[in-house]
Scaffold this motif. Structure first.
Motif, PDB file in Angstrom:
ATOM      1  N   ILE A 271       0.490   8.811  -5.944  1.00 35.60           N
ATOM      2  CA  ILE A 271       0.097  10.124  -5.420  1.00 35.60           C
ATOM      3  C   ILE A 271       0.872  11.297  -6.042  1.00 35.60           C
ATOM      4  O   ILE A 271       0.264  12.311  -6.374  1.00 35.60           O
ATOM      5  CB  ILE A 271       0.157  10.122  -3.875  1.00 35.60           C
TER       6      ILE A 271
ATOM      7  N   GLY B 214       1.697   1.241 -10.394  1.00 38.79           N
ATOM      8  CA  GLY B 214       0.769   1.297  -9.264  1.00 38.79           C
ATOM      9  C   GLY B 214      -0.643   0.906  -9.674  1.00 38.79           C
ATOM     10  O   GLY B 214      -1.302   0.106  -9.006  1.00 38.79           O
TER      11      GLY B 214
ATOM     12  N   THR C   9       3.533   5.394 -11.881  1.00 42.04           N
ATOM     13  CA  THR C   9       2.090   5.444 -11.669  1.00 42.04           C
ATOM     14  C   THR C   9       1.387   4.296 -12.385  1.00 42.04           C
ATOM     15  O   THR C   9       0.466   3.679 -11.847  1.00 42.04           O
ATOM     16  CB  THR C   9       1.557   6.799 -12.153  1.00 42.04           C
TER      17      THR C   9
ATOM     18  N   ILE D  22       0.842  -1.205   0.000  1.00 41.73           N
ATOM     19  CA  ILE D  22       0.000   0.000   0.000  1.00 41.73           C
ATOM     20  C   ILE D  22       0.870   1.246   0.000  1.00 41.73           C
ATOM     21  O   ILE D  22       0.611   2.203  -0.729  1.00 41.73           O
ATOM     22  CB  ILE D  22      -0.922  -0.010   1.235  1.00 41.73           C
ATOM     23  N   LYS D  23       1.958   1.210   0.764  1.00 43.26           N
ATOM     24  CA  LYS D  23       2.872   2.354   0.798  1.00 43.26           C
ATOM     25  C   LYS D  23       3.461   2.583  -0.598  1.00 43.26           C
ATOM     26  O   LYS D  23       3.563   3.718  -1.066  1.00 43.26           O
ATOM     27  CB  LYS D  23       4.001   2.081   1.798  1.00 43.26           C
TER      28      LYS D  23
ATOM     29  N   ARG E  23       2.243   1.616  -3.496  1.00 39.21           N
ATOM     30  CA  ARG E  23       1.197   2.086  -4.397  1.00 39.21           C
ATOM     31  C   ARG E  23       1.014   3.594  -4.234  1.00 39.21           C
ATOM     32  O   ARG E  23       0.987   4.337  -5.223  1.00 39.21           O
ATOM     33  CB  ARG E  23      -0.116   1.361  -4.087  1.00 39.21           C
ATOM     34  N   ASN E  24       0.919   4.042  -2.999  1.00 39.74           N
ATOM     35  CA  ASN E  24       0.724   5.480  -2.775  1.00 39.74           C
ATOM     36  C   ASN E  24       1.929   6.288  -3.243  1.00 39.74           C
ATOM     37  O   ASN E  24       1.767   7.337  -3.861  1.00 39.74           O
ATOM     38  CB  ASN E  24       0.464   5.748  -1.290  1.00 39.74           C
TER      39      ASN E  24
ATOM     40  N   MET F 278      -7.483  -0.690  -6.074  1.00 41.04           N
ATOM     41  CA  MET F 278      -7.886   0.401  -5.185  1.00 41.04           C
ATOM     42  C   MET F 278      -9.284   0.866  -5.553  1.00 41.04           C
ATOM     43  O   MET F 278      -9.773   0.593  -6.651  1.00 41.04           O
ATOM     44  CB  MET F 278      -6.899   1.549  -5.259  1.00 41.04           C
TER      45      MET F 278
END
Lengths: 301, 319
Positions: A31, B138, B135, A23-24, A26-27, B144
């Motif tokens: 982001i 991700g 990105t 999760i870290k 991915r962010n 998500m």
């Protein structure tokens, strides 16, 4: 079997605890991009939304005064703005129709065994990769009434293209068709080559005529990809600025982007131009929405 | 069952091939005309009937790079004799190269604009592709909430008309002093290409089997190590194709450059048209500038030919 699954799960969770958690990561990966786009695309738009309710002029130091919806009201009641939209619509229709006819037609011709097909396709694609502004400029020489090669090749004497108010928009559209038909061709070719051969063979056995084959087999199967090409080109033609701005300065070629540019950076009616920008933006987003729906539909096939 | 062609089908096929050749020649004609004009002596550039056969000259390129002034009278014989070969070409055209007081040749605006184009296009490409690749990974590998909405948001930023974005950006840049700077353009082009880069790279990364990384994780790699050592090398072709697309977009861009730059950071697309004044322009020089500017893109198009479809459809159509 079960033990293998166990070890793989076990080492996966160990991997996760070793480095950063998924999760870290991915962010960390997503982001910054989202922030960058918000700061440089969305924030400016919010900023200009604010100005669209004012009489702000960027050329003076006078503070902006709030005028409410006045800019929007005036713009939507301005027949000259509607004339700009009408010119844009005409341009979109002429240009996109031309691109579909030339692009799809060329794709139909190319969709067979042809010597040097790869090379020919690449050469045909060249125009759309070039800079509209720089190549467009050179079309000024090609269109020149006294020494342009277009008039010479067509035997038109000293026919005026760009200086002729009735012809200028078509001249811009012709250059656009030259540049962007290859795009429609490229997508059509992908659609055409995906039509299963056996359908044509079955149609031939049934003695179906060429028209029947085209309208009942080819067209329906190519339609989704062709629609992507048409919507994308419509959107781009709607936003067109470079070509028309460089080739002519006729009032008959003042598409909405040029009007917007002049209002903002020549007349310095900043507040008013922000309002017009919003009207244009809403139209573009509407087309984008349709476009993405089609993209996803084709992707899912 | 092999399709047996009848005589009429063969004739039709031949007709189609002939038509394709004619269309190809028509499409290439303007590009050919730019190229040939770039090597013509000035007096042959605008003749009727058009000059097709001529002795190619390099003088348009010399003129493109130097600042020149009109000569009222023929140059002094000793000046002419002392001049290097390229300067004589300018003398032959009835002009002379402008020199500074210390005799240094003055350059035209072109080389500087060309460099600006290179700086802006390369830097923004590196930024857009690297951010886009992270990105895309991700989005490709982790689930998500609202993923489709985020991807639509990213794509929609690409669809914004440049003039619409340019108005507030101009005001903001003016406030922070980014107008007419390389970084001002680099930021705009990065933002413009970023969405494209995310969409295209996501398509490429989706195609790399997840099992590769999972095997690496089992072998004791961390997620980041797996990304750098397994995924990136696998995605190299995709990264290269995306980079070329981003470079071409930034290289060709006109509207932002026209609005945001005027001298120091101006790129070639707004500069070249500004050289056509109201008088009789020297089309050989414009053609030379155009030719040099188009050359990198033409080369890239050939390198990219197998990825064009994919790039043009934002990765939606694969081949």
């Amino acid at each position: 079997m079960a033990t293998v699954v166990m070890t793989s799960l076990d080492s996966k969770s160990r991997a996760a605890s070793r480095g950063m958690s998924d999760i870290k990561i991915r962010n960390l990966f997503i982001i910054p991009t989202i922030l960058f786009l918000i700061v440089f695309n969305i924030f400016p738009l919010i900023y200009s939304l604010g100005y669209s309710f004012t009489d702000f002029r960027a050329s003076t130091n006078a503070p902006a005064a709030f005028v409410g919806l006045q800019n929007y009201r005036e713009l939507l009641n301005d027949p000259f703005i509607w004339a700009n939209f009408a010119i844009t619509a005409k341009y979109v229709i002429v240009s996109v129709t031309g691109q579909v006819v030339v692009g799809f037609g060329t794709a139909m011709l190319l969709n067979r065994e042809i010597p040097f097909k790869g090379l020919i396709t690449t050469l045909l694609l060249l125009p759309m990769m070039l800079s509209m502004a720089v190549v467009g400029l050179f079309w000024k020489l090609l269109y020149d009434p006294s020494f342009g090669i277009i008039n010479y090749a067509l035997g038109l004497g000293s026919f005026e293209w760009l200086a002729n108010p009735d012809m200028a928009l078509y001249a811009v559209a012709i250059t656009d068709i030259w540049m962007w038909s290859p795009f429609v061709m490229l997508l059509s070719l992908a659609g055409l080559s995906a039509v299963p051969r056996h359908l044509y063979e079955a149609a031939a056995i049934d003695r179906a005529g060429p028209f029947y084959t085209f309208f009942r087999i080819t067209l329906p199967l190519v339609a989704p990809i062709l629609m992507i090409a048409i919507i994308f080109r419509t959107m781009e033609a709607f936003k067109t600025f470079d070509l028309a701005y460089i080739l002519t300065s006729q009032p008959t070629t003042e598409v909405i982007s040029i009007r917007l540019y002049k209002m903002a950076f020549q007349e310095w009616q900043t507040g008013r131009s922000c309002a017009l920008a919003y009207i244009v933006l809403i139209m573009v987003l509407a087309i984008t929405n349709i476009y993405v729906k089609y993209l996803n539909r084709v992707k899912e096939r | 069952m092999a399709a047996v062609q009848t005589r009429s089908e063969r004739a039709l096929n031949r007709l189609a091939i002939a038509a394709v050749l004619v269309i190809t020649l028509l499409f290439l004609a303007p590009i050919y005309w730019i190229t040939s004009t770039a090597f013509k002596p000035r007096n042959l550039a605008t003749t009727i009937p058009p000059t097709v056969v001529f002795e190619p000259e390099i003088s348009p390129f010399v003129k493109l790079f130097t600042k020149r002034s009109q000569l009222r009278t023929a140059p002094e014989p000793e000046d002419y004799a002392a001049a290097p070969w390229w300067e004589r070409l300018v003398f032959d055209g009835g002009e002379k190269v402008v020199r500074s007081g210390r005799g240094e040749v003055q350059l035209s605006g072109y080389p500087n604009r060309f460099m600006n184009s290179l700086i802006v296009a390369i830097t923004s490409t590196v930024l857009a592709v690297s951010m886009g690749t992270f990105t895309a990974y991700g989005f490709s590998r982790f689930k998500m909430k609202g993923e489709a909405d985020l991807l639509f948001f990213i794509l929609s930023t690409r669809m914004l008309p440049p003039v619409v974005v340019a108005i507030p950006m101009f005001l903001m840049y003016r406030a922070v002093g980014l107008n007419d700077t390389h970084w001002g353009l680099i930021i705009l082009y990065t933002a413009f290409n970023l969405s494209f880069s995310v969409w295209l790279m996501k398509g490429f990364i989706d195609e790399i089997p997840k099992e590769y990384e999972e095997a690496a994780l089992v072998d004791g790699y961390t997620r980041l190590q797996a990304f750098f050592k397994i995924v990136l090398p696998e995605a190299a072709t995709g990264i290269a194709a995306t980079a070329v697309f981003c470079f071409i977009t930034a290289w060709n861009e006109y509207a932002f450059a026209l609005i945001m730059t005027n001298r120091r950071a101006q790129t070639a697309p707004p500069f070249i048209p500004s050289q056509v004044g109201s008088g009789l322009p020297d089309w050989t020089v414009i053609a030379a500038g155009t030719f040099l500017f188009l050359l990198p893109v033409a080369i890239f198009t050939f390198l990219l030919r197998n990825h064009l479809l994919r790039g043009m459809s934002f990765g939606a159509i694969r081949k």
